[in-house]
Design a protein around this motif. Structure first.
Motif, PDB file in Angstrom:
ATOM      1  N   HIS A  46      -5.323   0.072   9.305  1.00 19.92           N
ATOM      2  CA  HIS A  46      -6.511  -0.233   8.436  1.00 19.92           C
ATOM      3  C   HIS A  46      -7.480  -0.705   9.785  1.00 19.92           C
ATOM      4  O   HIS A  46      -7.067  -1.801  10.300  1.00 19.92           O
ATOM      5  CB  HIS A  46      -6.378  -1.389   7.509  1.00 19.92           C
ATOM      6  CG  HIS A  46      -7.511  -2.119   6.939  1.00 19.92           C
ATOM      7  ND1 HIS A  46      -8.374  -1.076   6.101  1.00 19.92           N
ATOM      8  CD2 HIS A  46      -8.474  -3.113   6.971  1.00 19.92           C
ATOM      9  CE1 HIS A  46      -9.393  -1.681   5.782  1.00 19.92           C
ATOM     10  NE2 HIS A  46      -9.311  -2.848   6.299  1.00 19.92           N
ATOM     11  N   HIS A  70     -11.917  -0.390  11.028  1.00 20.78           N
ATOM     12  CA  HIS A  70     -13.354  -0.141  10.801  1.00 20.78           C
ATOM     13  C   HIS A  70     -13.775   0.258  12.262  1.00 20.78           C
ATOM     14  O   HIS A  70     -14.355  -0.501  12.903  1.00 20.78           O
ATOM     15  CB  HIS A  70     -14.202  -1.008  10.109  1.00 20.78           C
ATOM     16  CG  HIS A  70     -13.599  -1.741   8.675  1.00 20.78           C
ATOM     17  ND1 HIS A  70     -13.646  -0.885   7.686  1.00 20.78           N
ATOM     18  CD2 HIS A  70     -12.784  -2.780   8.536  1.00 20.78           C
ATOM     19  CE1 HIS A  70     -12.967  -1.668   6.691  1.00 20.78           C
ATOM     20  NE2 HIS A  70     -12.565  -2.839   7.258  1.00 20.78           N
ATOM     21  N   ASP A  88      -7.514  -4.329  11.275  1.00 16.38           N
ATOM     22  CA  ASP A  88      -8.828  -4.537  10.930  1.00 16.38           C
ATOM     23  C   ASP A  88      -9.901  -4.211  11.700  1.00 16.38           C
ATOM     24  O   ASP A  88      -9.771  -4.016  12.850  1.00 16.38           O
ATOM     25  CB  ASP A  88      -8.789  -6.007   9.865  1.00 16.38           C
ATOM     26  CG  ASP A  88      -9.842  -5.999   8.586  1.00 16.38           C
ATOM     27  OD1 ASP A  88     -10.505  -5.028   8.480  1.00 16.38           O
ATOM     28  OD2 ASP A  88      -9.928  -6.739   7.853  1.00 16.38           O
ATOM     29  N   HIS A  90      -9.875  -2.040   0.104  1.00 17.23           N
ATOM     30  CA  HIS A  90      -9.567  -3.072   0.245  1.00 17.23           C
ATOM     31  C   HIS A  90      -9.199  -3.950  -1.102  1.00 17.23           C
ATOM     32  O   HIS A  90      -9.746  -3.635  -2.027  1.00 17.23           O
ATOM     33  CB  HIS A  90     -10.810  -4.220   0.576  1.00 17.23           C
ATOM     34  CG  HIS A  90     -11.237  -3.789   2.016  1.00 17.23           C
ATOM     35  ND1 HIS A  90     -12.490  -3.427   2.281  1.00 17.23           N
ATOM     36  CD2 HIS A  90     -10.541  -4.150   3.309  1.00 17.23           C
ATOM     37  CE1 HIS A  90     -12.782  -2.981   3.622  1.00 17.23           C
ATOM     38  NE2 HIS A  90     -11.764  -3.390   4.450  1.00 17.23           N
ATOM     39  N   HIS A 114      -4.730  -5.230   2.760  1.00 19.27           N
ATOM     40  CA  HIS A 114      -4.679  -6.608   2.585  1.00 19.27           C
ATOM     41  C   HIS A 114      -3.290  -6.982   1.787  1.00 19.27           C
ATOM     42  O   HIS A 114      -2.266  -7.387   2.243  1.00 19.27           O
ATOM     43  CB  HIS A 114      -5.893  -7.253   2.421  1.00 19.27           C
ATOM     44  CG  HIS A 114      -6.993  -7.081   3.638  1.00 19.27           C
ATOM     45  ND1 HIS A 114      -6.520  -7.694   4.693  1.00 19.27           N
ATOM     46  CD2 HIS A 114      -8.056  -6.721   3.450  1.00 19.27           C
ATOM     47  CE1 HIS A 114      -7.658  -7.130   5.510  1.00 19.27           C
ATOM     48  NE2 HIS A 114      -8.469  -6.566   4.740  1.00 19.27           N
TER      49      HIS A 114
HETATM   50 ZN   LIG Z   1     -11.299  -4.094   6.257  1.00 17.35          ZN
END
Ligand SMILES: [Zn+2]
Length: 465
Positions: A91, A93, A328, A240, A277
Motif C-alpha cells: 500500500h 501512493h 502508505d 482504504h 489498514h
Molecule cells: Zn493510503
C-alpha cells in the motif's frame, strides 16, 4: 595441418561437454552467503545460489549444484550478502513523495481535509505524478522493494514510469466522489479507470486496478460501480477501510454497521479486494475478511504517525487472513523503506498486545514477501524464490558494524537492516541496481527534477499556510 588443429579443438570440446553433460545456458546466476527462499518450508541455504533465465527463476540450490548444472552468461558473486525475495509494498501512493514532510503531526481527517486534499487540488498534474513516481521508484529500487501497490491520480503516468524503472506494480486509478485533478465526477473517474485497465491489462510488469478511495469519500453507488468494473475485467480493487475511529463513527451513523460489515453488505468485497489498514475491525469483521478472501495491507508506520491505532495483526494471522505490509504514502510515514515497515510491524504488535512473542521476525518477513504476494493475488508469480517464479530478488549487505555478528539472518533483516543496506535489486530477471548503482533511472536527474517541482508545490500552498 589446419584440419588436425580443428579435430583437436573439436575433440577437446567434446571432452568438456562429456565432463559436464547437461550444463544448461542461463542468463544469470546469483550466489550469496545465504539465500532465504520464503518457500512453504522456509528453506534457507548457506551458501546458496539462484539460477535465472530471462524473467524466471530456474532453480535454487547450493552454489556447487547450480554451477554443475548451469552455464551463466552473467554471475553475481556476493559472499557477504543475503539473497532474498524482493520486498512487496502492498500500500502506497507513489507520487506523494512530493508531499513528504509537508504537513506532519496531525490526525488523518484533519491532515487529509486541511492539508493534503487542498495541496493536491492545487498541484496534482501529470507532471507532478511523473516526477514524483520517478522519485518514489528510485527510493523503492534503492531500498529493495520490487513490487508495489499504488492508489493515485493519472495512474497511466505512474504505470509508464513503473515500466521505465523496471518495477512491478499493482496500480489503482482513484475513484472519489468530489472533483479531483484527473476527473470531475465519479463517472469520469470510472471511465478513466476503464481506459487505464484496457491500456495496461496485458503488460508484463503492471497489473491495472480500480481504487475507490474509501467509504467516507464515495457513496454506495460509486463503491458498487467500482467493484463491478474490477469484476468485469478481472482486476484488483484497492480501497482504504477501517482506518480510524472516525471512519467507524461515519459508518455507524450512516449505515449502522462497521466499515467492514458495510462494505460486505453492499457486495464489494472479494478475493480481488486489497484493503488498506483494517485497524478498527471486530472479530466478526475478521471472519468476514477471511470468508471473502480479502487481502489486508497493514501500514504500521502510517497508523502510528497519524495515531490511527494498532491493527490486530496477531488476530489476522491466527484467522489466516491474507496479510501484507505497506508503507502508505510518504506524506504519512515519511519514507518507502519496507525494512522499517517490517521492524515497526513487529514492535507495534508487541506493544499493542503486551506480548513480546507477537509478530516474530519471521512473521514480519513473511508479510513483506510471500504474504504481500497473496494480498495482491500474485503468489503464484512472486513472493518467494522458487523455480518457475519470476526472478524478483534483492541482495543485502550484512557487513555493517550494526549487523555484526550475525547469528540469525532473519532477525538481522527485520531488526537491524535498513533499506540503504540493499546492494542489488533484480526484477523480472533484469538488474535495476547493482552495487547501489541504479541502472534504469538517472539518479541525479530524478532528484533535481523533484527539487525543482517542490518549489512549485511550496509556492502553490504558501497562502494556505
Ligand atoms: Zn493510503
Amino acid at each position: 595441418m589446419k584440419s588436425v588443429v580443428a579435430v583437436a579443438i573439436l575433440a577437446s570440446s567434446i571432452a568438456l561437454a562429456a565432463a559436464q553433460p547437461s550444463r544448461r545456458a542461463v542468463s544469470l546466476v546469483v550466489v550469496g552467503r545465504t539465500v532465504i527462499t520464503e518457500d512453504a518450508s522456509h528453506t534457507m541455504l548457506s551458501p546458496g545460489a539462484v539460477a535465472i533465465n530471462g524473467t524466471d527463476i530456474v532453480e535454487v540450490g547450493s552454489p556447487a549444484t547450480i554451477s554443475a548444472k548451469y552455464q551463466a552468461a552473467q554471475t553475481i558473486e556476493a559472499p557477504d550478502q543475503i539473497v532474498l525475495p524482493g520486498l512487496i509494498n502492498t500500500h502506497t501512493h507513489a507520487p506523494m513523495v512530493m508531499y513528504r514532510g509537508l504537513a506532519d503531526d496531525l490526525a488523518l481527517l484533519d491532515w487529509l481535509q486541511k492539508y493534503i486534499f487542498p495541496a493536491e487540488a492545487k498541484t496534482v498534474s501529470p507532471e507532478l505524478v511523473r516526477v514524483g513516481t520517478r522519485l518514489a521508484a528510485l527510493e523503492m529500487i534503492e531500498s529493495g522493494t520490487t513490487t508495489y501497490c499504488d492508489m493515485y491520480y493519472f495512474e497511466e503516468e505512474i504505470a509508464r514510469v513503473t515500466v521505465e524503472a523496471g518495477l512491478r506494480g499493482v496500480l489503482g486509478e482513484t475513484i472519489i466522489q468530489f472533483p479531483v485533478a484527473d476527473a470531475k465526477t465519479p463517472a469520469d473517474a470510472l471511465a478513466r479507470a476503464e481506459r487505464f485497465i484496457k491500456e495496461f491489462k496485458d503488460n508484463g510488469l503492471v497489473v491495472p486496478a480500480v481504487a475507490p478511495h474509501a467509504l467516507y469519500t464515495n457513496d454506495t453507488a460509486t463503491l458498487k460501480a467500482s467493484a463491478e468494473l474490477a469484476r468485469k475485467y478481472g482486476v484488483p480493487m484497492v480501497i482504504h477501510f477501517a482506518e480510524t475511529e472516525d471512519e467507524v463513527k461515519i459508518a455507524s451513523d450512516q449505515y449502522h454497521l462497521t466499515p467492514t460489515a458495510y462494505l460486505d453488505s453492499i457486495g464489494v468485497l472479494g478475493p480481488n479486494t486489497i484493503g488498506a489498514h483494517g485497524v478498527w475491525v471486530t472479530d466478526a469483521d475478521i471472519a468476514i475478511l477471511k470468508r471473502d478472501g480479502v487481502g489486508v495491507a497493514h501500514n504500521p508506520e502510517s497508523n502510528m504517525k497519524l495515531a490511527s491505532g494498532a491493527a490486530p495483526v496477531t488476530k489476522y494471522l491466527a484467522a489466516g487472513v491474507k496479510l501484507g505490509l505497506g508503507t502508505d504514502g510518504a506524506a504519512s510515514n515519511n519514507d518507502l523503506d519496507m525494512f522499517e515497515a517490517m521492524r515497526q510491524a513487529s514492535f507495534l504488535a508487541k506493544l499493542a498486545t503486551h506480548d513480546p512473542t507477537a509478530v516474530k521476525a519471521q512473521d514480519a518477513l513473511d508479510m513483506a514477501t510471500i504474504g504481500g504476494a497473496r494480498v495482491l493475488g500474485m503468489e503464484k508469480r512472486i513472493g518467494s524464490l522458487e523455480a518457475g517464479k519470476r526472478a524478483d530478488l534483492i541482495l543485502v549487505s550484512m557487513s555493517a558494524a550494526r549487523q555484526t555478528p550475525m547469528y540469525d539472518p532473519v532477525s538481522h533483516l527485520v531488526y537491524v537492516t535498513r533499506g540503504d543496506d540493499v546492494r542489488t535489486t533484480i526484477v523480472d530477471g533484469r538488474i535495476l541496481m547493482k552495487d547501489r548503482q541504479v541502472r534504469t533511472l538517472n539518479r541525479a536527474t530524478v532528484i533535481a527534477d523533484a527539487n525543482q517541482l517542490a518549489a512549485k508545490v511550496r509556492a502553490a500552498i504558501a497562502p494556505a499556510r
